[in-house]
Scaffold this active site. Structure first.
Site, mmCIF file in Angstrom:
data_model
loop_
_atom_site.group_PDB
_atom_site.id
_atom_site.type_symbol
_atom_site.label_atom_id
_atom_site.label_comp_id
_atom_site.label_asym_id
_atom_site.label_seq_id
_atom_site.Cartn_x
_atom_site.Cartn_y
_atom_site.Cartn_z
ATOM 1 N N SER A 276 44.365 9.319 -46.228
ATOM 2 C CA SER A 276 44.312 8.420 -45.359
ATOM 3 C C SER A 276 43.765 8.941 -43.946
ATOM 4 C CB SER A 276 45.989 7.947 -44.884
ATOM 5 O OG SER A 276 46.516 9.273 -44.636
ATOM 6 N N CYS A 277 43.423 10.149 -43.845
ATOM 7 C CA CYS A 277 42.992 10.847 -42.611
ATOM 8 C C CYS A 277 41.492 11.213 -42.706
ATOM 9 C CB CYS A 277 43.739 12.031 -42.513
ATOM 10 S SG CYS A 277 45.591 11.940 -41.967
ATOM 11 N N PHE A 278 41.172 12.097 -43.484
ATOM 12 C CA PHE A 278 39.828 12.556 -43.692
ATOM 13 C C PHE A 278 38.795 11.632 -43.603
ATOM 14 C CE2 PHE A 278 40.518 17.047 -45.320
ATOM 15 C CZ PHE A 278 41.290 17.446 -44.546
ATOM 16 N N PRO A 279 38.721 10.541 -44.522
ATOM 17 C CA PRO A 279 37.661 9.719 -44.442
ATOM 18 C C PRO A 279 37.537 9.162 -43.305
ATOM 19 C CG PRO A 279 38.798 9.556 -46.524
ATOM 20 C CD PRO A 279 39.547 10.379 -45.656
ATOM 21 N N ASP A 281 38.846 9.571 -40.040
ATOM 22 C CA ASP A 281 38.681 10.384 -39.153
ATOM 23 C C ASP A 281 37.196 10.802 -38.929
ATOM 24 O OD1 ASP A 281 41.508 10.081 -38.369
ATOM 25 O OD2 ASP A 281 42.084 12.127 -39.011
#
Length: 454
Positions: A276-279, A281
């Site tokens: 839920s974060c890297f892509p 962000d």
């Protein structure tokens, strides 16, 4: 009375960050009011049931609800009026152009602003949602001031306080973080938030970085982009290792990771990063660069390499099976990483969809993510209830999530269930020595791959 006995906090947004933050604060004696727009989530929390799979969370949550330190409120005003802090942890998903969707953040600001209008006591607003640099002191603060009729800094405090939680170890990361970053609108706001962290961590307060809200916002994006870049870098090296006799990316990673300037973390080669974060962000940071008139070269390369890992596994399967059409592929793992049930932007899910588009049939098993898999792949794949069921009559199997249970796979176990003999370890967890004298062809991403045996 001790500080932690008098402190109270309202948390708005009960996703991974929000519910873990709430449970950890309440475990240290801080009174927490929780609000989310999802009534089913509120009902589960009210009964001490965690809405997500996260090691250690449900015990904390159950105890907090039972002792009255964690309370669910359907109206956020009920919590805000009774607390000294409001922490916003709502989602900021990607828009079609890659930028962050801030609608939930702005909606929360409007709600909080309306509540602040009638408050007589000091209140500190803490934004933890990941937002583009300039959001806190720009539109977010403007909304608070507009709907409260009060002046930020003078009448209420404001901080941006990024989180650096890893799904699967979020409780540990909250209670024992590497550092705390506080982007404060003024010194008073920063000190007020710091007092909350002193209550949470007591004698084990980690290093604290006080900075501006804008720098704190950029710290969050830069942090995630750098970690994703390390993973993509080692995956780039892993592709070269596959071409070189004797190549082993784990040994390369250990060698460079021993250099203190580099460090050993986030150098695990495999199928790639997701969640839920890297892509989201990296997409958002890329957009921020473009809007500033700058070229995000490293971000583009980081994303390109990651996307290529799924395509590479598909090409390996096609090479080994001659065709994907009509073949049955077992995918072991669906969550984007082990010890979580989160399948958002999971490389395993992307792999399943890519194989389906090539005409393959898919069986998939994950120890924790069955419910979430059914939400995104139901009707398109066979969702297995066990490893054995997943492997039944498969022409090939791919280990897509590094769950420890998959380490137990042996030629004997595979021979009983599979029709084919192709195994791709996309997470580097299988001991290749177990397969040296077997009829199975084990391909490990990041290790030298001999030419196909005819």
């Amino acid at each position: 009375m001790k500080m932690q006995d008098t402190m109270s906090v309202t948390v708005i947004g009960l996703g991974y960050v929000g519910i873990v933050t709430a449970a950890c604060l309440s475990s240290r004696g801080i009174l927490v009011y929780c609000h989310d727009i999802n009534p089913e989530k509120l009902s589960a929390i009210r009964n001490g049931v965690s809405p997500i799979y996260e090691p250690g969370l449900e015990d904390l949550l159950r105890n907090a609800v039972m002792n009255g330190r964690l309370r669910v409120v359907e109206d956020p005003a009920e919590g805000i009026s009774r607390s000294s802090y409001t922490i916003i942890t709502v989602g900021t998903p990607s828009l079609s152009d890659g930028s962050a969707d801030l609608s939930q953040v702005f909606s929360a600001a409007e709600t909080i602003g309306k509540c602040l209008r009638s408050l007589n006591q000091r209140h500190v607003v803490v934004l933890r949602s990941t937002v583009p640099p300039g959001t806190t002191i720009g539109p977010f603060m403007n909304i608070l001031e507009s709907f409260s009729g009060k002046k930020c800094g003078l009448d209420f405090g404001l901080c941006f306080n990024p989180e650096f939680l890893r799904e699967g170890s979020a409780v540990e990361d909250t209670l024992n973080p590497d550092r705390i970053v506080i982007g404060c609108i003024d010194q008073k706001s920063g000190e007020e938030l710091l007092s909350l962290y002193r209550a949470l961590h007591q004698e084990q307060l980690p290093p604290v970085i006080m900075t501006t809200p804008t720098s704190a916002e950029l710290i969050k994006y830069a942090n995630n982009a750098f970690l994703a870049m390390k993973i993509s870098f080692i995956n780039m090296i892993s592709r070269l290792c596959e071409k070189l006799p004797g190549g082993n990316v784990d040994e390369v990673a250990a060698g460079i990771g021993a250099d203190k300037r580099i460090g050993p973390y986030f150098l695990k080669a495999g199928l790639g990063w997701g969640g839920s974060c890297f892509p989201k962000d990296l997409r958002a940071l890329r957009r921020i660069f473009l809007e500033a008139g700058l070229k995000p070269h490293l971000i583009d390369a980081t994303i390109e390499i990651n996307d290529g890992q799924v395509e590479w596994v598909c090409r390996l399967l096609e090479r080994e099976l001659s065709t994907l059409s009509g073949k049955r592929i077992a995918i072991l793992g669906a969550a984007f990483k082990e010890f979580t049930d989160d399948v958002r932007e999971s490389q395993a899910i992307r792999l399943a969809n890519r194989l389906l588009n090539s005409g393959a049939s898919i069986s998939i098993f994950d120890p924790a993510a069955t419910i979430n898999v059914s939400k995104v792949l139901d009707g398109k794949v066979d969702i297995a209830k066990s490893i054995d069921e997943c492997l039944e009559n498969a022409d090939a199997a791919v280990i897509a999530t590094p769950w420890p249970v998959f380490r137990s796979l042996t030629p004997e176990k595979l021979r009983e269930k599979m029709k084919g003999k192709i195994i791709i370890d996309a997470r580097r967890i299988i001991d290749p020595k177990l397969f040296e004298s077997s009829e199975f062809r084990l391909l490990i991403l990041g290790s030298y791959m001999e030419s196909r045996r005819e």
